[in-house]
Structures are given as structure tokens and as C-alpha cells.
Design an enzyme around this catalytic site. Structure first.
Site, PDB file in Angstrom:
ATOM      1  N   GLU A  85      -7.568  -5.460  -0.472  1.00 29.05           N
ATOM      2  CA  GLU A  85      -8.463  -5.548  -1.923  1.00 29.05           C
ATOM      3  C   GLU A  85      -8.219  -7.065  -1.232  1.00 29.05           C
ATOM      4  O   GLU A  85      -9.069  -8.672  -2.092  1.00 29.05           O
ATOM      5  CB  GLU A  85      -7.315  -5.785  -3.141  1.00 29.05           C
ATOM      6  CG  GLU A  85      -7.957  -4.269  -3.444  1.00 29.05           C
ATOM      7  CD  GLU A  85      -8.833  -3.439  -3.455  1.00 29.05           C
ATOM      8  OE1 GLU A  85      -9.645  -4.432  -3.152  1.00 29.05           O
ATOM      9  OE2 GLU A  85      -8.656  -2.345  -4.598  1.00 29.05           O
ATOM     10  N   HIS A 144       0.599  -0.902  -0.079  1.00 28.56           N
ATOM     11  CA  HIS A 144      -0.318  -0.145   0.225  1.00 28.56           C
ATOM     12  C   HIS A 144       0.870   1.719   0.049  1.00 28.56           C
ATOM     13  O   HIS A 144       1.633   1.461   0.105  1.00 28.56           O
ATOM     14  CB  HIS A 144      -0.658   0.231   1.064  1.00 28.56           C
ATOM     15  CG  HIS A 144      -2.002   0.812   1.068  1.00 28.56           C
ATOM     16  ND1 HIS A 144      -2.389   2.224   1.559  1.00 28.56           N
ATOM     17  CD2 HIS A 144      -3.018   0.620   0.639  1.00 28.56           C
ATOM     18  CE1 HIS A 144      -2.856   2.438   1.235  1.00 28.56           C
ATOM     19  NE2 HIS A 144      -4.633   2.004   0.679  1.00 28.56           N
TER      20      HIS A 144
HETATM   21  N1  ACO Z   1       4.319  -7.786  -4.596  1.00 29.62           N
HETATM   22  C1  ACO Z   1       5.203  -7.283  -4.788  1.00 29.62           C
HETATM   23  N2  ACO Z   1       6.320  -6.302  -5.049  1.00 29.62           N
HETATM   24  C2  ACO Z   1       5.880  -5.098  -4.678  1.00 29.62           C
HETATM   25  C3  ACO Z   1       4.383  -5.176  -4.148  1.00 29.62           C
HETATM   26  C4  ACO Z   1       3.195  -6.195  -4.393  1.00 29.62           C
HETATM   27  N3  ACO Z   1       2.501  -6.416  -4.327  1.00 29.62           N
HETATM   28  N4  ACO Z   1       3.637  -3.992  -3.996  1.00 29.62           N
HETATM   29  C5  ACO Z   1       4.824  -3.202  -4.093  1.00 29.62           C
HETATM   30  N5  ACO Z   1       5.592  -3.411  -4.635  1.00 29.62           N
HETATM   31  C6  ACO Z   1       7.286  -3.684  -5.363  1.00 29.62           C
HETATM   32  C7  ACO Z   1       7.907  -2.506  -5.748  1.00 29.62           C
HETATM   33  O1  ACO Z   1       7.670  -3.450  -7.024  1.00 29.62           O
HETATM   34  C8  ACO Z   1       8.552  -1.662  -5.523  1.00 29.62           C
HETATM   35  O2  ACO Z   1       9.655  -2.420  -5.846  1.00 29.62           O
HETATM   36  P1  ACO Z   1      11.041  -1.284  -6.519  1.00 29.62           P
HETATM   37  O3  ACO Z   1      11.471  -0.244  -5.876  1.00 29.62           O
HETATM   38  O4  ACO Z   1      11.830  -2.796  -7.061  1.00 29.62           O
HETATM   39  O5  ACO Z   1      10.108  -0.992  -7.971  1.00 29.62           O
HETATM   40  C9  ACO Z   1       8.356  -1.627  -4.075  1.00 29.62           C
HETATM   41  O6  ACO Z   1       7.684  -2.999  -3.614  1.00 29.62           O
HETATM   42  C10 ACO Z   1       7.710  -0.032  -4.297  1.00 29.62           C
HETATM   43  O7  ACO Z   1       6.149  -0.336  -4.517  1.00 29.62           O
HETATM   44  P2  ACO Z   1       5.991   1.200  -5.328  1.00 29.62           P
HETATM   45  O8  ACO Z   1       4.674   1.134  -6.899  1.00 29.62           O
HETATM   46  O9  ACO Z   1       6.875   2.512  -5.009  1.00 29.62           O
HETATM   47  O10 ACO Z   1       4.589   1.310  -4.274  1.00 29.62           O
HETATM   48  P3  ACO Z   1       3.737   2.346  -4.611  1.00 29.62           P
HETATM   49  O11 ACO Z   1       2.755   2.835  -3.402  1.00 29.62           O
HETATM   50  O12 ACO Z   1       3.263   2.794  -5.258  1.00 29.62           O
HETATM   51  O13 ACO Z   1       2.660   0.827  -4.787  1.00 29.62           O
HETATM   52  C11 ACO Z   1       0.636  -0.335  -4.737  1.00 29.62           C
HETATM   53  C12 ACO Z   1       1.394   1.125  -3.789  1.00 29.62           C
HETATM   54  C13 ACO Z   1       0.460  -0.002  -5.833  1.00 29.62           C
HETATM   55  C14 ACO Z   1      -0.684  -0.686  -3.711  1.00 29.62           C
HETATM   56  C15 ACO Z   1       1.036  -1.629  -4.398  1.00 29.62           C
HETATM   57  O14 ACO Z   1       1.871  -2.241  -3.695  1.00 29.62           O
HETATM   58  C16 ACO Z   1       0.647  -3.221  -5.556  1.00 29.62           C
HETATM   59  O15 ACO Z   1       1.361  -3.007  -7.304  1.00 29.62           O
HETATM   60  N6  ACO Z   1      -0.342  -3.637  -4.521  1.00 29.62           N
HETATM   61  C17 ACO Z   1      -0.338  -4.839  -5.971  1.00 29.62           C
HETATM   62  C18 ACO Z   1      -2.271  -4.319  -6.132  1.00 29.62           C
HETATM   63  C19 ACO Z   1      -2.382  -4.089  -5.238  1.00 29.62           C
HETATM   64  O16 ACO Z   1      -2.776  -4.886  -4.826  1.00 29.62           O
HETATM   65  N7  ACO Z   1      -3.419  -3.094  -5.307  1.00 29.62           N
HETATM   66  C20 ACO Z   1      -4.672  -2.670  -4.366  1.00 29.62           C
HETATM   67  C21 ACO Z   1      -4.067  -1.518  -3.631  1.00 29.62           C
HETATM   68  S1  ACO Z   1      -5.506  -1.230  -2.052  1.00 29.62           S
HETATM   69  C22 ACO Z   1      -6.608   0.208  -2.801  1.00 29.62           C
HETATM   70  O17 ACO Z   1      -5.605   0.961  -3.574  1.00 29.62           O
HETATM   71  C23 ACO Z   1      -7.702   0.298  -2.254  1.00 29.62           C
END
Ligand code: ACO
Length: 361
Positions: free
Chosen positions: A303, A244
Site C-alpha cells: 500500500e 503484513h
Molecule cells: N504499525 C504499527 N504497529 C504494527 C503495524 C503497523 N503498521 N502492523 C502491525 N503492528 C503491530 C501490532 O500493533 C501488533 O502489536 P501487539 O502484538 O503489541 O498488539 C503486532 O505488530 C502484530 O500485529 P497484528 O495485527 O497481529 O498483525 P496482523 O498480521 O494481524 O496484521 C496488518 C497485518 C493488518 C496488515 C497490520 O500490519 C496493519 O494493521 N498494518 C497497517 C495497515 C496496512 O498497511 N494495511 C494494508 C495491508 S496490505 C493489504 O492488505 C493489501
């Protein structure tokens, strides 16, 4: 510049506060623990709307019931072309037929719209006639009845109320920000809500729970979890339902929904086994994510248990994001009104990094 605006405060709000370090969500002075599983969705919508509409009735339930009946008149606008679209795209198109405005009747029609239109779309896509709303029922019970064609049990309606209440508002998330930007131009509530629906659709925001079910089905049994998850991460994929932008500890909404799923499991034969399997996958995912990204706390988000709850209530995964919109629409409207009543046009700057015109010869 902050990529993704994560350290930018773009609005002051009285509506909700997301404390990502402590894992706490506050909605108008109430903690999520006080609301989820206890309050009806219409009462939380009334809490969010307080002070933003002059003529807010004490009991929003009957006014919302009447609004459901009113928007059902738009269902014949669901032509066969729209039935080939995803439920969200068809629901969005029907919502776009509603007129813009800033008053309470417009707001209530918009709260009713995702509920009534999603139910009508799902039934039409299954070749069944849409079912007209029953304005006397609670919002959650009527959604289940309109979608499934039979009255909902009390525990089922309570579980859906817990879900809608849990997701009704959540600070300046992507869809709420989109709604506020549109509201700031004085475009009207329907335009703001349509912007919210558009932003919610993406898998990085509200589109994740469908893929959570795909992940659980692909894993199949607990013994496969570790290898499946490791392979997915090795391919550079993200695990849906984890991570998140703000929460650095567990998302409190995941706990609220897990509690709701557990209550529902008490009156179900199939759910306890599914829940135990999901818990095993969750435990494996958390352990592997910790090793995979030691510097980035990645915990279960809203989620993951949304997927289990909505599956148990027999919503198809293709409609999960529509059900999210049924709850979040209350937050979008409250934020849009707050923006109109107290805010200015939102118009940030960009920094130009493109080529410059050649100097005149
Ligand atoms: N699985 C694997 N790796 C992850 C995940 C995940 N679920 N979430 C983040 N990471 C990793 C990224 O790949 C990134 O790695 P890197 O720095 O080597 O590229 C690092 O953690 C940071 O990720 P960001 O994308 O910068 O984090 P951000 O805060 O932008 O993303 C998000 C948050 C979009 C929710 C992300 O965690 C994600 O994609 N999760 C999966 C999709 C999901 O569950 N979405 C629902 C969110 S809840 C909502 O909106 C209601």
C-alpha cells in the site's frame, strides 16, 4: 483455535502462491517480477481465467473493451443520493445492479465494472459528464482516459498496468476468502465480487493507501518524520503501508510498484521530489518500527508505493481502494470459479463460549 485463521489452510489453488518467508509472489507459475511492468492487465486476467471458462478468447482485450461499453449503460443508475457516498460505496452500488451468473460474459462485465463505474462516479462528483469507454484501447489506458478526460501517455498506461497486474491476485487474502465463501454457496459471480469489494474496503486490507497520503501530508518534510512517527506509535496507532499478515520480509509488490513509480518519475517534474520524500519517511518508519517491535518484523507493504503511484496518476486518495478493486476483481473471479468447479460449501465450526440455559427446574 487460530485467531485470524492465520495457520489454517482453507483452499487448494492453482492461482497464486505467497511465500512470506522469502518475499516471493507466484501467479500461475510466473513470478511477479516477470509480470509487473511487462504484462498488460488483460493478459494477466486471461492467465488467471485459463481453465475456468470454456470459451475464453485468445485475446481478452477486445472482449473486455466490449464489456466496458456494455456496463457503461448502467451509469444512468447513478442517482444523486449515491453521489454523496464515497466513490467505493457508489461503485459498489452500481456493480450490484449487474445480474448474477457463472459465464464469461458475466465475468467480463464484472472486470469492467469497477473501472467504468469508478471513473463515472469521480467525474459525476466533480460535476462533469461521465465519459463512455473506448473499447479499442487497452484497459489501463481507457481507465485513465475515462477518469481524467484526456488520453493517457504510454508511460502512464504502463504504470497503471504494472499496478493492476501487481494486485490482480494474492493467495487467500481477506477479500478473496470472502469471495470464495460466497461462491461456495453457488450464489454467482456478482455476489462473490460484491463480497470481495466489501472486504477490501477496510483499512487493514485495501483501504490503507489513502491514509498513507494523509500520513505523508501530515509529516510534510523529512525532518518531521521521526517525531511524527514516534508520536503516532505512542498514541497506539498503526503506520499505514507497513506490516503484513504473511510477509516477514519486504512485500515484493512494494518493490514492483516502487520500480513503476521510478519509471514514471523519469517523465515527470514533480514526482522525483515526492518519491525522495516518501523514501525518507519509509526509512525513518522502518527504523522506528524495528525498535518499537523488535520481535515482529514489520516491513513496507504494497500500500505504501500504491499511494505514490496512484497519486502520480492523479487518482484522488478517496478512490485508491476502487483502483485496487479494478485489479483484484480478476483474482476474485478466478478464485470464485475455482471454488465452484472443485470445492464444497465452506462452512467452518465455531466454539460456543456464551452462557448455557438454566437447567429445567
Ligand atoms: N504499525 C504499527 N504497529 C504494527 C503495524 C503497523 N503498521 N502492523 C502491525 N503492528 C503491530 C501490532 O500493533 C501488533 O502489536 P501487539 O502484538 O503489541 O498488539 C503486532 O505488530 C502484530 O500485529 P497484528 O495485527 O497481529 O498483525 P496482523 O498480521 O494481524 O496484521 C496488518 C497485518 C493488518 C496488515 C497490520 O500490519 C496493519 O494493521 N498494518 C497497517 C495497515 C496496512 O498497511 N494495511 C494494508 C495491508 S496490505 C493489504 O492488505 C493489501
Amino acid at each position: 483455535m487460530s485467531d485470524g485463521l492465520e495457520h489454517v489452510v482453507a483452499a487448494e489453488t492453482v492461482l497464486s502462491e505467497v511465500d512470506g518467508q522469502r518475499g516471493v509472489l507466484i501467479v500461475r507459475g510466473r513470478s511477479l517480477d516477470e509480470l509487473a511492468g511487462r504484462a498488460r492487465f488483460e493478459d494477466v486476467a486471461a492467465l488467471l481465467f485459463e481453465g475456468f471458462f470454456e470459451d475464453l478468447p485468445r485475446d481478452l482485450g477486445s472482449a473486455l473493451g466490449a464489456a466496458r461499453a456494455e456496463v457503461f449503460a448502467e451509469v444512468p443508475g447513478l442517482d444523486t443520493g449515491l453521489l454523496d457516498r464515497t466513490p467505493l460505496e457508489a461503485m459498489r452500488a452500481l456493480t450490484a445492479r449487474l445480474g448474477d451468473g457463472e459465464d464469461l460474459p458475466t465475468a467480463l462485465r464484472l472486470v469492467a465494472a469497477p473501472a467504468v463505474f469508478t471513473a463515472a462516479v469521480l467525474r459525476s462528483q466533480a460535476g462533469e459528464a461521465p465519459i463512455a469507454p473506448d473499447p479499442r484501447l487497452g484497459h489501463a489506458a481507457d481507465i485513465l482516459r475515462m477518469t481524467r478526460g484526456r488520453p493517457a501517455g504510454a508511460e502512464e498506461a504502463r504504470a497503471l498496468d504494472a499496478y493492476l497486474t501487481t494486485v490482480a491476485d494474492h493467495g487467500l487474502n481477506a477479500s478473496t476468502f470472502a469471495a470464495r465463501v460466497i461462491a461456495s454457496t453457488r450464489a454467482g459471480l456478482t455476489s462473490a465480487v460484491l463480497g470481495g469489494i466489501g472486504a477490501l474496503k477496510g483499512p487493514l486490507h485495501g483501504g490503507a493507501p489513502g491514509p498513507v497520503i494523509e500520513m505523508l501530508d501530515a509529516i510534510g518534510e523529512p525532518a518531521n518524520a521521526q517525531a511524527w512517527i514516534e508520536n503516532a506509535l505512542a498514541r497506539g496507532e498503526r503506520l499505514m503501508g507497513f506490516g503484513h499478515r504473511i510477509y516477514r520480509v519486504r512485500d515484493p509488490r512494494a518493490d514492483a510498484l516502487k520500480a513503476a513509480v521510478r519509471r514514471l518519475a523519469e517523465s515527470s517534474d514533480a514526482l522525483p521530489g515526492r518519491l525522495a520524500f516518501a523514501e525518507a519517511v519509509e526509512a525513518a518508519a522502518l527504523a522506528i518500527l524495528k525498535a518499537h517491535k523488535p520481535d515482529r518484523p514489520l516491513d513496507t507493504n504494497v500500500e505504501f508505493y500504491t499511494a505514490l503511484l496512484l497519486e502520480a496518476l492523479a487518482f484522488p486518495p478517496s478512490a485508491f481502494t476502487c483502483v485496487f478493486a479494478m485489479g483484484r476483481v480478476a483474482g476474485w473471479i478466478a478464485h470464485a470459479r475455482e471454488q465452484v468447479l472443485g470445492g464444497r460449501l465452506i462452512r467452518p465450526q465455531s466454539r460456543y463460549v456464551g452462557p448455557m440455559p438454566l437447567a429445567a427446574a
